[in-house]
Design a protein around this motif. Structure first.
Motif, PDB file in Angstrom:
ATOM      1  N   LYS A 187      11.350  50.932  42.952  1.00  0.00           N
ATOM      2  CA  LYS A 187      10.086  50.477  42.357  1.00  0.00           C
ATOM      3  C   LYS A 187       9.372  49.513  43.289  1.00  0.00           C
ATOM      4  CE  LYS A 187       6.844  50.395  39.605  1.00  0.00           C
ATOM      5  NZ  LYS A 187       6.039  51.614  39.394  1.00  0.00           N
ATOM      6  N   ALA A 188      10.131  48.649  43.952  1.00  0.00           N
ATOM      7  CA  ALA A 188       9.527  47.696  44.886  1.00  0.00           C
ATOM      8  C   ALA A 188       8.786  48.438  45.999  1.00  0.00           C
ATOM      9  CB  ALA A 188      10.603  46.794  45.481  1.00  0.00           C
ATOM     10  N   LYS A 189       9.396  49.495  46.509  1.00  0.00           N
ATOM     11  CA  LYS A 189       8.743  50.275  47.565  1.00  0.00           C
ATOM     12  C   LYS A 189       7.478  50.948  47.042  1.00  0.00           C
ATOM     13  CE  LYS A 189       9.616  53.514  51.334  1.00  0.00           C
ATOM     14  NZ  LYS A 189       8.388  54.269  51.149  1.00  0.00           N
ATOM     15  N   TYR A 221       0.609  44.854  45.190  1.00  0.00           N
ATOM     16  CA  TYR A 221       0.838  43.441  45.471  1.00  0.00           C
ATOM     17  C   TYR A 221       0.698  43.178  46.964  1.00  0.00           C
ATOM     18  CZ  TYR A 221       2.725  43.068  40.742  1.00  0.00           C
ATOM     19  OH  TYR A 221       2.877  43.080  39.380  1.00  0.00           O
ATOM     20  N   ASP A 222       0.460  41.919  47.306  1.00  0.00           N
ATOM     21  CA  ASP A 222       0.180  41.565  48.690  1.00  0.00           C
ATOM     22  C   ASP A 222       1.245  40.712  49.357  1.00  0.00           C
ATOM     23  OD1 ASP A 222      -2.334  42.874  48.660  1.00  0.00           O
ATOM     24  OD2 ASP A 222      -3.188  41.151  47.607  1.00  0.00           O
ATOM     25  N   THR A 223       2.166  40.142  48.585  1.00  0.00           N
ATOM     26  CA  THR A 223       3.169  39.261  49.171  1.00  0.00           C
ATOM     27  C   THR A 223       4.580  39.695  48.763  1.00  0.00           C
ATOM     28  OG1 THR A 223       3.232  37.694  47.318  1.00  0.00           O
ATOM     29  CG2 THR A 223       1.545  37.337  49.033  1.00  0.00           C
ATOM     30  N   ILE A 224       5.571  39.269  49.556  1.00  0.00           N
ATOM     31  CA  ILE A 224       6.956  39.594  49.271  1.00  0.00           C
ATOM     32  C   ILE A 224       7.381  38.986  47.941  1.00  0.00           C
ATOM     33  CG2 ILE A 224       9.342  39.396  50.059  1.00  0.00           C
ATOM     34  CD1 ILE A 224       7.589  41.181  51.789  1.00  0.00           C
ATOM     35  N   SER A 225       6.979  37.741  47.687  1.00  0.00           N
ATOM     36  CA  SER A 225       7.381  37.080  46.450  1.00  0.00           C
ATOM     37  C   SER A 225       6.834  37.805  45.225  1.00  0.00           C
ATOM     38  CB  SER A 225       6.925  35.616  46.448  1.00  0.00           C
ATOM     39  OG  SER A 225       5.521  35.527  46.586  1.00  0.00           O
ATOM     40  N   GLN A 226       5.583  38.269  45.282  1.00  0.00           N
ATOM     41  CA  GLN A 226       5.008  39.005  44.155  1.00  0.00           C
ATOM     42  C   GLN A 226       5.805  40.272  43.868  1.00  0.00           C
ATOM     43  OE1 GLN A 226       1.009  39.498  45.683  1.00  0.00           O
ATOM     44  NE2 GLN A 226       0.182  38.030  44.226  1.00  0.00           N
ATOM     45  N   ILE A 227       6.159  40.972  44.925  1.00  0.00           N
ATOM     46  CA  ILE A 227       6.896  42.233  44.782  1.00  0.00           C
ATOM     47  C   ILE A 227       8.314  41.972  44.267  1.00  0.00           C
ATOM     48  CG2 ILE A 227       7.838  44.217  46.027  1.00  0.00           C
ATOM     49  CD1 ILE A 227       5.419  43.777  48.002  1.00  0.00           C
ATOM     50  N   SER A 228       8.997  41.007  44.866  1.00  0.00           N
ATOM     51  CA  SER A 228      10.384  40.736  44.463  1.00  0.00           C
ATOM     52  C   SER A 228      10.442  40.241  43.021  1.00  0.00           C
ATOM     53  CB  SER A 228      11.031  39.720  45.406  1.00  0.00           C
ATOM     54  OG  SER A 228      10.359  38.475  45.375  1.00  0.00           O
ATOM     55  N   TYR A 229       9.509  39.382  42.614  1.00  0.00           N
ATOM     56  CA  TYR A 229       9.486  38.897  41.234  1.00  0.00           C
ATOM     57  C   TYR A 229       9.218  40.032  40.259  1.00  0.00           C
ATOM     58  CZ  TYR A 229       9.187  34.140  43.142  1.00  0.00           C
ATOM     59  OH  TYR A 229       9.428  32.967  43.816  1.00  0.00           O
ATOM     60  N   ALA A 230       8.364  40.975  40.657  1.00  0.00           N
ATOM     61  CA  ALA A 230       7.988  42.085  39.782  1.00  0.00           C
ATOM     62  C   ALA A 230       9.169  42.986  39.451  1.00  0.00           C
ATOM     63  CB  ALA A 230       6.868  42.903  40.421  1.00  0.00           C
ATOM     64  N   VAL A 231      10.182  42.975  40.316  1.00  0.00           N
ATOM     65  CA  VAL A 231      11.361  43.815  40.059  1.00  0.00           C
ATOM     66  C   VAL A 231      12.611  42.975  39.790  1.00  0.00           C
ATOM     67  CG1 VAL A 231      10.477  45.800  41.313  1.00  0.00           C
ATOM     68  CG2 VAL A 231      11.811  44.083  42.551  1.00  0.00           C
ATOM     69  N   GLY A 232      12.405  41.717  39.446  1.00  0.00           N
ATOM     70  CA  GLY A 232      13.510  40.879  38.975  1.00  0.00           C
ATOM     71  C   GLY A 232      14.345  40.177  40.015  1.00  0.00           C
ATOM     72  N   TYR A 233      13.815  40.014  41.230  1.00  0.00           N
ATOM     73  CA  TYR A 233      14.538  39.261  42.267  1.00  0.00           C
ATOM     74  C   TYR A 233      13.756  37.986  42.575  1.00  0.00           C
ATOM     75  CZ  TYR A 233      17.545  43.290  43.172  1.00  0.00           C
ATOM     76  OH  TYR A 233      18.451  44.311  43.036  1.00  0.00           O
TER      77      TYR A 233
END
Length: 214
Positions: free
Chosen positions: A166-168, A176-188
């Motif tokens: 899902k992150a990919k 999303y534009d940042t690593i933190s936005q993406i990682s938070y969106a999938v529970g990391y």
């Protein structure tokens, strides 16, 4: 093909409802910003309204991601089939080869339902396997056994594969534009750990994908 899939989810009734809320939040921002900073707008400062509405928009984006993710798992074949057959790294994680032809229609439907349950709560840090087994109407021990027998992964590894997949997708779809936005969106919530796991599954760090997106 991609444009057709986007068109399909844009027609999703739940997405349409959320889109209407977007309009309200955006209108609030525009109206607030049209006032002088020294003036009050409905008892609140424009900056506070902008901040509140912006946060509401961020929450709405996450809601749409969850709706679309869950809706996609209700159609076709389980995602794990495609993920497995297109990713050698995921193949190496499985104890045996996944062969969809050897999986019954009933078990395929079970996998689709489970994917839906995982995606419903994909933003949570730790998915509770007891709750997941309850949703799937099996014991936690049976859940372990069934996932292992069907796709040759432990439940935690299976969930991790889905989360990183899902992150990919979030990166590829420019959501999303940042690593933190993406990682938070999938529970990391540890972005370094997320990046490490992502690299293990895809052979590239998410920051490189974001950079190459242009």
């Amino acid at each position: 093909m991609q444009s057709n899939s986007k068109k399909d989810w844009l027609q999703h009734e739940d997405v349409k409802k959320v889109a209407k809320k977007f309009e309200i939040s955006i209108e609030e921002i525009l109206r607030a910003n049209s006032y002088n900073k020294n003036l009050q707008f409905q008892g609140n400062k424009p900056s506070l309204i902008t901040l509140s509405s912006s946060q509401e928009i961020a929450n709405l984006i996450e809601e749409i991601v969850r709706i679309v993710s869950f809706d996609n798992t209700e159609k076709g074949t389980p995602l794990i089939y495609d993920i497995y057959h297109t990713n050698q790294r995921v193949q190496s994680m499985c104890k045996e080869a996944i062969n969809p032809k050897m999986i019954s229609k009933q078990d395929t439907s079970w996998l689709l339902k489970m994917e839906g349950e995982v995606y419903k709560k994909i933003e949570q840090k730790d998915l509770n396997l007891y709750d997941l087994s309850f949703k799937m109407a099996v014991s936690e021990r049976q859940l372990h056994r069934k996932i292992k027998n069907l796709i040759h992964l432990t439940p935690n590894k299976y969930i991790r594969v889905l989360k990183l997949h899902k992150a990919k997708q979030l990166i590829d779809d420019y959501l999303y534009d940042t690593i933190s936005q993406i990682s938070y969106a999938v529970g990391y919530y540890d972005t370094h750990y997320f990046s490490k796991l992502f690299n293990q599954q895809y052979g590239i760090f998410p920051k490189e994908l974001l950079k190459n997106r242009g």
